[in-house]
Design an enzyme around this catalytic site. Structure first.
Site, PDB file in Angstrom:
ATOM      1  N   GLU A 281       5.971  -5.644   7.384  1.00  0.00           N
ATOM      2  CA  GLU A 281       5.418  -4.525   8.158  1.00  0.00           C
ATOM      3  C   GLU A 281       6.092  -4.284   9.510  1.00  0.00           C
ATOM      4  OE1 GLU A 281       2.357  -5.670   5.193  1.00  0.00           O
ATOM      5  OE2 GLU A 281       3.643  -6.780   6.568  1.00  0.00           O
TER       6      GLU A 281
ATOM      7  N   GLY B 294       0.143  -4.804   1.063  1.00  0.00           N
ATOM      8  CA  GLY B 294      -1.148  -4.588   0.421  1.00  0.00           C
ATOM      9  C   GLY B 294      -1.315  -5.342  -0.884  1.00  0.00           C
TER      10      GLY B 294
ATOM     11  N   ASP C 199      -1.108  -6.752   7.943  1.00  0.00           N
ATOM     12  CA  ASP C 199      -2.540  -6.446   7.960  1.00  0.00           C
ATOM     13  C   ASP C 199      -3.206  -7.022   6.701  1.00  0.00           C
ATOM     14  OD1 ASP C 199      -1.175  -4.654   6.313  1.00  0.00           O
ATOM     15  OD2 ASP C 199      -2.512  -2.983   6.727  1.00  0.00           O
TER      16      ASP C 199
ATOM     17  N   GLY D  85       0.843  -1.192   0.000  1.00  0.00           N
ATOM     18  CA  GLY D  85       0.000   0.000   0.000  1.00  0.00           C
ATOM     19  C   GLY D  85       0.875   1.237   0.000  1.00  0.00           C
TER      20      GLY D  85
END
Length: 383
Positions: free
Chosen positions: A145, A122, A153, A73
């Site tokens: 991450e 992402g 996530d 992301g």
């Protein structure tokens, strides 16, 4: 087919090809390694929802332009918003992204993701929840991450927790990179196809009878190969991973790894130790708990919980490691983040619990997932 249009509009960032009953969606920010922008996520969400209701669309094929599927992301934009005092704008980005992940995980039509290159963060969320995940000899996967002061996530507490043994904890805590054969072996991928055969596969897929998943499976089997797992792959050492990453706490996992390393001196063990020692202590603790909780939850529950967690990360009440990690890794690139708290023993259970609680903000609401008619998730269908 190569695409070179990298203009800024959302329609240019996701290119669409209509091929009979197939829609080919191409992530098109090659200079940014197809990092998912807010525009891209909005466009993908719009297209997926429209195609689900369109009887002329029987399959969606998702791929990236350039050397990446998607490197993650666009967190730099989120950090900019936080610095400006707008953590809620960042929350809106994650809200939209998590809803897209959920739509993909519960999609009524097959999604084929061609992961021919880098797929991280992402990018994994936009592909691994789908029915078919095709990897090649060029695939590089990671959930990095914890090195950024965030945590795995995009529903990864669902798919990592369903990997064999405690391999998901290993991947999520260390941010280790997996290649195509390793992704296939652990179940993150469904098929391994050499990159030279992808255009033929795609061509045939666009002409195939798509009314039956078995037909698609047979077509993939025609092009798929059984790759050799490299000799030094950590996946060959599941017994050691089990012994270390089954431990209850991050401190115990590190201690077990160090004990194994003293006995064996394996490269992958020392690399795991080094990665974890460089990562945010807070991130490691919340990531471990997240994956453990994910084992007992459906994909929707995982995403709702991860949204709470990410909002706490953005608010930065317990720790501002996310801003510091992005500074050190993405902006200044000195790779020397100064984490606060700086050590695992300074991250208390109460601090960890805070990330799993509702956000104390009048305007804040839990993630509202859309009602879906086929709740058994297609995610990780082959596991």
């Amino acid at each position: 087919m190569a695409f070179h249009n990298t203009a800024g509009s959302e329609f240019d960032q996701v290119l669409v090809q209509n091929k009979q009953y197939v829609r080919v969606l191409v992530l098109n920010r090659p200079k940014q390694l197809n990092a998912l922008s807010d525009r891209m996520i909005s466009r993908l969400l719009e297209l997926f929802l429209a195609y689900e209701e369109d009887p002329n669309v029987k399959l969606i094929l998702l791929k990236g332009n350039g050397k990446a599927f998607s490197a993650g992301g666009d967190v730099a934009a989120v950090v900019h918003d936080i610095r400006e005092g707008n953590w809620r704008l960042g929350a809106n980005f994650f809200e939209k992204e998590f809803i897209l992940n959920y739509i993909m995980a519960t999609y009524r039509k097959p999604q084929v993701s061609i992961l021919n290159g880098i797929v991280m963060g992402g990018g994994a969320g936009a592909s691994l929840h789908g029915r078919f995940r095709i990897v090649t000899e060029k695939t590089v996967f990671a959930m990095p991450e914890t090195a950024l002061g965030l945590f795995p996530d995009v529903g990864s507490s669902y798919f990592l927790s369903r990997l064999p043994g405690f391999f998901g904890e290993y991947v999520g805590l260390t941010g280790t990179r997996l290649d195509g054969p390793e992704m296939l072996a652990c179940g993150l991928a469904t098929h391994f196809v050499p990159s030279t055969k992808l255009s033929l596969l795609e061509e045939e897929l666009c002409k195939a009878n798509l009314d039956d998943l078995l037909n698609i499976d047979k077509l993939f089997d025609k092009y798929a190969e059984q790759p050799v797992l490299k000799e030094k792959s950590a996946y060959r050492k599941l017994n050691i991973i089990e012994k270390c990453f089954a431990c209850r706490t991050v401190e115990e996992i590190l201690s077990a790894l160090e004990k194994e390393n003293a006995e064996r001196n394996d490269d992958w063990i020392s690399a795991a130790i080094e990665s974890m020692k460089k990562a945010s202590p807070t991130s490691l603790k919340i990531a471990l708990r997240s994956i453990r909780e994910g084992r007992l939850q459906g994909v929707g529950q995982c995403l709702v919980r991860e949204y709470r967690m990410v909002c706490h990360v953005l608010k930065g009440e317990v720790s501002r490691d996310f801003i510091e990690g992005c500074r050190a890794i993405l902006v200044d690139k000195d790779k020397k983040p100064k984490w606060k708290p700086s050590r695992l023993d300074l991250v208390s259970d109460n601090m960890v619990n805070h990330y799993f609680s509702k956000v104390n903000d009048e305007a804040w609401m839990d993630l509202k997932l859309p009602a879906r008619s086929n709740l058994p998730a297609s995610a990780m269908a082959k596991l």
